[in-house]
Motif scaffolding. Structure first.
Motif, PDB file in Angstrom:
ATOM      1  N   THR A  19       0.854  -1.182   0.000  1.00  0.00           N
ATOM      2  CA  THR A  19       0.000   0.000   0.000  1.00  0.00           C
ATOM      3  C   THR A  19       0.890   1.231   0.000  1.00  0.00           C
ATOM      4  OG1 THR A  19      -1.666  -1.187   1.279  1.00  0.00           O
ATOM      5  CG2 THR A  19      -1.851   1.218   1.214  1.00  0.00           C
ATOM      6  N   VAL A  20       0.621   2.129  -0.914  1.00  0.00           N
ATOM      7  CA  VAL A  20       1.322   3.406  -0.979  1.00  0.00           C
ATOM      8  C   VAL A  20       0.282   4.497  -0.836  1.00  0.00           C
ATOM      9  CG1 VAL A  20       2.689   4.954  -2.426  1.00  0.00           C
ATOM     10  CG2 VAL A  20       3.162   2.496  -2.439  1.00  0.00           C
ATOM     11  N   THR A  21       0.487   5.360   0.135  1.00  0.00           N
ATOM     12  CA  THR A  21      -0.410   6.486   0.370  1.00  0.00           C
ATOM     13  C   THR A  21       0.416   7.749   0.392  1.00  0.00           C
ATOM     14  OG1 THR A  21      -1.791   5.078   1.762  1.00  0.00           O
ATOM     15  CG2 THR A  21      -2.160   7.448   1.914  1.00  0.00           C
ATOM     16  N   CYS A  22      -0.033   8.756  -0.347  1.00  0.00           N
ATOM     17  CA  CYS A  22       0.646  10.042  -0.353  1.00  0.00           C
ATOM     18  C   CYS A  22      -0.381  11.139  -0.125  1.00  0.00           C
ATOM     19  CB  CYS A  22       1.354  10.280  -1.682  1.00  0.00           C
ATOM     20  SG  CYS A  22       2.674   9.108  -2.021  1.00  0.00           S
ATOM     21  N   GLN A  23       0.024  12.165   0.617  1.00  0.00           N
ATOM     22  CA  GLN A  23      -0.846  13.295   0.885  1.00  0.00           C
ATOM     23  C   GLN A  23      -0.060  14.586   0.712  1.00  0.00           C
ATOM     24  OE1 GLN A  23      -2.050  11.954   4.938  1.00  0.00           O
ATOM     25  NE2 GLN A  23      -4.129  12.204   4.126  1.00  0.00           N
ATOM     26  N   TRP A  38       5.151  23.651   1.007  1.00  0.00           N
ATOM     27  CA  TRP A  38       4.280  22.500   0.829  1.00  0.00           C
ATOM     28  C   TRP A  38       4.935  21.264   1.436  1.00  0.00           C
ATOM     29  CZ3 TRP A  38      -0.185  23.689  -1.900  1.00  0.00           C
ATOM     30  CH2 TRP A  38      -0.155  24.877  -2.626  1.00  0.00           C
ATOM     31  N   ASP A  39       4.175  20.485   2.194  1.00  0.00           N
ATOM     32  CA  ASP A  39       4.636  19.195   2.708  1.00  0.00           C
ATOM     33  C   ASP A  39       3.942  18.099   1.911  1.00  0.00           C
ATOM     34  OD1 ASP A  39       6.322  20.069   4.720  1.00  0.00           O
ATOM     35  OD2 ASP A  39       4.818  19.909   6.304  1.00  0.00           O
ATOM     36  N   ILE A  40       4.736  17.185   1.400  1.00  0.00           N
ATOM     37  CA  ILE A  40       4.213  16.015   0.720  1.00  0.00           C
ATOM     38  C   ILE A  40       4.685  14.812   1.527  1.00  0.00           C
ATOM     39  CG2 ILE A  40       4.034  14.767  -1.444  1.00  0.00           C
ATOM     40  CD1 ILE A  40       3.099  17.754  -1.590  1.00  0.00           C
ATOM     41  N   GLU A  41       3.735  14.019   1.997  1.00  0.00           N
ATOM     42  CA  GLU A  41       4.066  12.869   2.827  1.00  0.00           C
ATOM     43  C   GLU A  41       3.711  11.579   2.105  1.00  0.00           C
ATOM     44  OE1 GLU A  41       2.193  13.329   6.643  1.00  0.00           O
ATOM     45  OE2 GLU A  41       3.426  15.067   7.132  1.00  0.00           O
ATOM     46  N   GLY A  42       4.634  10.634   2.158  1.00  0.00           N
ATOM     47  CA  GLY A  42       4.415   9.325   1.572  1.00  0.00           C
ATOM     48  C   GLY A  42       4.577   8.240   2.620  1.00  0.00           C
ATOM     49  N   HIS A  43       3.772   7.187   2.502  1.00  0.00           N
ATOM     50  CA  HIS A  43       3.820   6.056   3.422  1.00  0.00           C
ATOM     51  C   HIS A  43       3.700   4.783   2.598  1.00  0.00           C
ATOM     52  CE1 HIS A  43       1.697   3.598   6.770  1.00  0.00           C
ATOM     53  NE2 HIS A  43       2.993   3.557   6.961  1.00  0.00           N
ATOM     54  N   ILE A  44       4.577   3.840   2.847  1.00  0.00           N
ATOM     55  CA  ILE A  44       4.549   2.558   2.130  1.00  0.00           C
ATOM     56  C   ILE A  44       4.505   1.427   3.155  1.00  0.00           C
ATOM     57  CG2 ILE A  44       7.082   2.463   1.950  1.00  0.00           C
ATOM     58  CD1 ILE A  44       6.692   1.084  -0.786  1.00  0.00           C
ATOM     59  N   VAL A  84       5.517  10.370  -4.409  1.00  0.00           N
ATOM     60  CA  VAL A  84       5.595  11.644  -3.682  1.00  0.00           C
ATOM     61  C   VAL A  84       5.719  12.808  -4.664  1.00  0.00           C
ATOM     62  CG1 VAL A  84       7.125  13.028  -2.187  1.00  0.00           C
ATOM     63  CG2 VAL A  84       6.407  10.738  -1.470  1.00  0.00           C
ATOM     64  N   ALA A  85       6.576  12.649  -5.668  1.00  0.00           N
ATOM     65  CA  ALA A  85       6.748  13.718  -6.658  1.00  0.00           C
ATOM     66  C   ALA A  85       5.450  13.956  -7.426  1.00  0.00           C
ATOM     67  CB  ALA A  85       7.886  13.379  -7.621  1.00  0.00           C
ATOM     68  N   THR A  86       4.780  12.881  -7.829  1.00  0.00           N
ATOM     69  CA  THR A  86       3.509  13.021  -8.534  1.00  0.00           C
ATOM     70  C   THR A  86       2.477  13.708  -7.650  1.00  0.00           C
ATOM     71  OG1 THR A  86       3.980  11.033  -9.807  1.00  0.00           O
ATOM     72  CG2 THR A  86       1.690  11.743  -9.732  1.00  0.00           C
ATOM     73  N   THR A  87       2.456  13.362  -6.378  1.00  0.00           N
ATOM     74  CA  THR A  87       1.528  13.985  -5.437  1.00  0.00           C
ATOM     75  C   THR A  87       1.832  15.469  -5.284  1.00  0.00           C
ATOM     76  OG1 THR A  87       1.239  11.889  -4.295  1.00  0.00           O
ATOM     77  CG2 THR A  87       0.608  13.881  -3.081  1.00  0.00           C
ATOM     78  N   ALA A  88       3.103  15.836  -5.325  1.00  0.00           N
ATOM     79  CA  ALA A  88       3.467  17.260  -5.255  1.00  0.00           C
ATOM     80  C   ALA A  88       2.851  18.011  -6.432  1.00  0.00           C
ATOM     81  CB  ALA A  88       4.984  17.432  -5.236  1.00  0.00           C
ATOM     82  N   PHE A  89       2.984  17.459  -7.634  1.00  0.00           N
ATOM     83  CA  PHE A  89       2.383  18.100  -8.815  1.00  0.00           C
ATOM     84  C   PHE A  89       0.868  18.224  -8.635  1.00  0.00           C
ATOM     85  CE2 PHE A  89       6.362  16.870 -10.804  1.00  0.00           C
ATOM     86  CZ  PHE A  89       6.593  17.904 -11.697  1.00  0.00           C
TER      87      PHE A  89
END
Length: 189
Positions: free
Chosen positions: A16-20, A29-35, A130-135
């Protein structure tokens, strides 16, 4: 439409990969990823002992702080679950990503700074989403704010849409670019 009906099978593993994405009060901007990686069966691990079914083998976090320019200002990595007791010692190395810009060539630069024994395969993989979530987090907000304050932008040349030519849907000669970023459309006019 979901995938077709699969062959008879047994569920073994779930990743599971979750990014916010978050806008901070200071304008960054904070981009957080969890795997997480979870097995459907228990097994013995040399460093952790028995890992029961459903307990993560990997549970790792990364927070990347960027500006509107997508340049990394800060990074924090944490390993809640890892297969080896030594894994979490590498987390501070992710500060070596400070100064990189999220965009073309990012994966290569990540490998140069945190590849191999200098990093964690799972955290490095997590940097893609994470990079995609930043965009996905930053550009819609900046575009909306740009439209809300057009007088400020009247004297500036149009800013290139960084999504152009990153996929088939965003190709420079395609209908989406023609509609959304017509100044950069390269197809038949």
């Amino acid at each position: 439409m979901p995938l077709s009906r699969p062959a008879e099978r047994e569920h073994i593993h779930t990743r599971t990969v979750t990014c916010q994405g978050f806008r901070r009060a200071d304008g960054l901007w904070d981009i957080e990823g969890h795997i997480t990686d979870i097995k459907t069966y228990g097994f013995t691990n040399h460093d952790r002992g028995e890992i029961p079914a459903g307990e993560p083998v990997h549970g790792m976090w990364i927070r990347v702080t960027v500006g509107d320019d997508l340049v990394i200002r800060a990074v924090e990595a944490e390993m809640e679950y890892a297969p080896f007791s030594a894994c979490d010692a590498i987390a501070p190395n992710y500060e070596n990503l400070i100064g990189l810009k999220l965009g073309p060539g990012l994966r290569k630069q990540i490998r140069e700074r945190t590849g191999g024994v200098h990093g964690c395969t799972h955290l490095n993989e997590l940097m893609g989403p994470v990079a995609t979530t930043a965009f996905q987090t930053i550009f819609p907000i900046l575009a909306k704010e740009s439209l809300e304050a057009p007088e400020e932008n009247d004297t500036k040349p149009p800013r290139r849409n960084p999504l152009i030519n990153t996929c088939h849907g965003w190709r420079s000669d395609g209908p989406a670019v023609k509609r959304i970023s017509p100044d950069f459309y390269t197809g038949d006019k």
